[in-house]
Structures are given as structure tokens and as C-alpha cells.
Design a protein around this motif. Structure first.
Motif, PDB file in Angstrom:
ATOM      1  N   ARG A  54       0.832  -1.210   0.000  1.00  6.74           N
ATOM      2  CA  ARG A  54       0.000   0.000   0.000  1.00  6.74           C
ATOM      3  C   ARG A  54       0.862   1.255   0.000  1.00  6.74           C
ATOM      4  N   THR A  55       1.933   1.223   0.782  1.00  2.00           N
ATOM      5  CA  THR A  55       2.852   2.364   0.817  1.00  2.00           C
ATOM      6  C   THR A  55       3.494   2.569  -0.552  1.00  2.00           C
ATOM      7  N   ILE A  56       3.961   1.484  -1.163  1.00  3.36           N
ATOM      8  CA  ILE A  56       4.586   1.574  -2.488  1.00  3.36           C
ATOM      9  C   ILE A  56       3.588   2.081  -3.512  1.00  3.36           C
ATOM     10  N   ASP A  57       2.360   1.578  -3.453  1.00  2.32           N
ATOM     11  CA  ASP A  57       1.352   1.947  -4.445  1.00  2.32           C
ATOM     12  C   ASP A  57       0.969   3.426  -4.400  1.00  2.32           C
ATOM     13  N   LYS A  58       1.270   4.108  -3.308  1.00  5.05           N
ATOM     14  CA  LYS A  58       0.990   5.537  -3.195  1.00  5.05           C
ATOM     15  C   LYS A  58       2.121   6.398  -3.756  1.00  5.05           C
ATOM     16  N   MET A  59       3.250   5.788  -4.056  1.00  2.00           N
ATOM     17  CA  MET A  59       4.400   6.548  -4.573  1.00  2.00           C
ATOM     18  C   MET A  59       4.139   6.998  -6.005  1.00  2.00           C
ATOM     19  N   PRO A  60       4.559   8.208  -6.345  1.00  2.00           N
ATOM     20  CA  PRO A  60       4.330   8.718  -7.712  1.00  2.00           C
ATOM     21  C   PRO A  60       4.918   7.805  -8.797  1.00  2.00           C
ATOM     22  N   MET A  61       6.094   7.269  -8.586  1.00  2.00           N
ATOM     23  CA  MET A  61       6.697   6.411  -9.606  1.00  2.00           C
ATOM     24  C   MET A  61       5.872   5.143  -9.797  1.00  2.00           C
ATOM     25  N   ARG A  62       5.362   4.585  -8.716  1.00  2.00           N
ATOM     26  CA  ARG A  62       4.526   3.385  -8.817  1.00  2.00           C
ATOM     27  C   ARG A  62       3.215   3.726  -9.522  1.00  2.00           C
ATOM     28  N   GLN A  63       2.652   4.894  -9.231  1.00  2.00           N
ATOM     29  CA  GLN A  63       1.427   5.320  -9.905  1.00  2.00           C
ATOM     30  C   GLN A  63       1.663   5.408 -11.417  1.00  2.00           C
ATOM     31  N   GLN A  64       2.827   5.910 -11.795  1.00  2.00           N
ATOM     32  CA  GLN A  64       3.168   5.996 -13.222  1.00  2.00           C
ATOM     33  C   GLN A  64       3.323   4.602 -13.816  1.00  2.00           C
ATOM     34  N   GLU A  65       3.936   3.681 -13.083  1.00  2.00           N
ATOM     35  CA  GLU A  65       4.083   2.297 -13.564  1.00  2.00           C
ATOM     36  C   GLU A  65       2.720   1.654 -13.806  1.00  2.00           C
ATOM     37  N   ILE A  66       1.783   1.929 -12.895  1.00  2.00           N
ATOM     38  CA  ILE A  66       0.430   1.371 -13.040  1.00  2.00           C
ATOM     39  C   ILE A  66      -0.246   1.948 -14.283  1.00  2.00           C
ATOM     40  N   ARG A  67      -0.123   3.263 -14.460  1.00  2.00           N
ATOM     41  CA  ARG A  67      -0.717   3.897 -15.653  1.00  2.00           C
ATOM     42  C   ARG A  67      -0.088   3.366 -16.928  1.00  2.00           C
ATOM     43  N   ASP A  68       1.219   3.183 -16.945  1.00  2.00           N
ATOM     44  CA  ASP A  68       1.915   2.693 -18.140  1.00  2.00           C
ATOM     45  C   ASP A  68       1.546   1.251 -18.478  1.00  2.00           C
ATOM     46  N   SER A  69       1.161   0.483 -17.486  1.00  6.41           N
ATOM     47  CA  SER A  69       0.836  -0.922 -17.732  1.00  6.41           C
ATOM     48  C   SER A  69      -0.555  -1.100 -18.324  1.00  6.41           C
ATOM     49  N   ARG A  70      -1.370  -0.064 -18.307  1.00  6.47           N
ATOM     50  CA  ARG A  70      -2.744  -0.158 -18.822  1.00  6.47           C
ATOM     51  C   ARG A  70      -2.780  -0.101 -20.314  1.00  6.47           C
TER      52      ARG A  70
END
Length: 145
Positions: free
Chosen positions: A129-145
Motif C-alpha cells: 500500500r505504501t509503495i502503491d501511493k508513490m508517484p513512480m509506482r502510480q506511473q508504472e500502473i498507468r503505463d501498464s494499462r
């Protein structure tokens, strides 16, 4: 000696009650000896999770490692590599840089900055949950879509 054999030999040398390793091609979660680790090799590719203890038999350390092993998929998905340091006498580079006191873990972001410090065990879900709130992780999630 192959890289896998070298990592496995290193893990066997740890006196921790757990000995575990998966493939070391860095696409799988790995648990490595933090006494010899260099954080620079993980910058921009992985999120190091450094688990410190003054003894491999520290109950908090054993609990944390059990929690990590119970949900490795969550760590793999987030590019986490686990570094273990249970020898304060070795004065590793990680100990000198992060100054742990007894048991604790430190989460380092892909940018090399300290993102989280905790003095007690956390589940992989809480760490995720902590990692998923990080901006870089948010970008990784968006890029994977």
C-alpha cells in the motif's frame, strides 16, 4: 560459479533460521545478504527493502521474514528486492548509511530515497500500500494499462 549458485552459497552462509532464494535474474523476488549489497545497483530498477536485526533469531526479524515469504508475488509485482542484515558487528555500508537500532526495516524507492522506516514487522500488504501511493509506482500502473 553461476550467479544463482553464488547467491545460494551466500544465503547458506547466513546464520538465519530461514534460508530461501528464487531465481536471481531480478525478475523474481530475491532475498540477498545486505552486508555486501550496494544500493546503487538497484537505483531506478528496484525498490530495496532492507530488513535489519541484531540477531537472525530476533523474533521480530523471524516474523518479518515469514510475512515476506507468505506474499512474494506482491513484492515481485512492485520490483522489490529484500536485503537482510543481521550482523551489527560487520558494520555494513547499509548499517553505516541507515543507522538501524535493533530490528527494523527500511524501504528505499527506485530513486534511492528512504520512503519508509518501521521498527516492527509489517505485512506485504501494508508495504505494498505504501509503495502503491508513490508517484513512480502510480506511473508504472498507468503505463501498464
Amino acid at each position: 560459479m553461476t550467479r544463482l549458485a553464488a547467491v545460494f552459497a551466500m544465503l547458506l552462509s547466513l546464520t538465519a533460521p530461514m534460508v530461501w532464494a528464487q531465481e536471481t535474474d531480478m525478475t523474481e523476488a530475491v532475498i540477498l545478504d545486505g552486508r555486501t549489497a550496494d544500493l546503487a545497483e538497484f537505483k531506478w530498477t528496484h525498490r530495496p527493502l532492507i530488513v535489519f536485526a541484531d540477531s537472525p533469531y530476533d523474533p521480530a526479524f523471524v516474523r518479518q521474514m515469514d510475512l515476506i515469504k507468505d506474499d512474494l508475488d506482491g513484492l515481485v509485482e512492485r520490483d522489490v528486492v529484500v536485503l537482510v542484515d543481521t550482523d551489527p558487528d560487520a558494520r555494513s555500508a547499509l548499517r553505516q548509511a541507515l543507522h538501524p537500532r535493533g530490528f527494523g526495516f527500511v524501504l528505499i524507492g527506485k530513486d534511492g530515497g528512504v520512503k519508509l522506516r518501521k521498527p516492527s514487522p509489517w505485512t506485504v500488504r501494508e508495504i505494498s500500500r505504501t509503495i502503491d501511493k508513490m508517484p513512480m509506482r502510480q506511473q508504472e500502473i498507468r503505463d501498464s494499462r
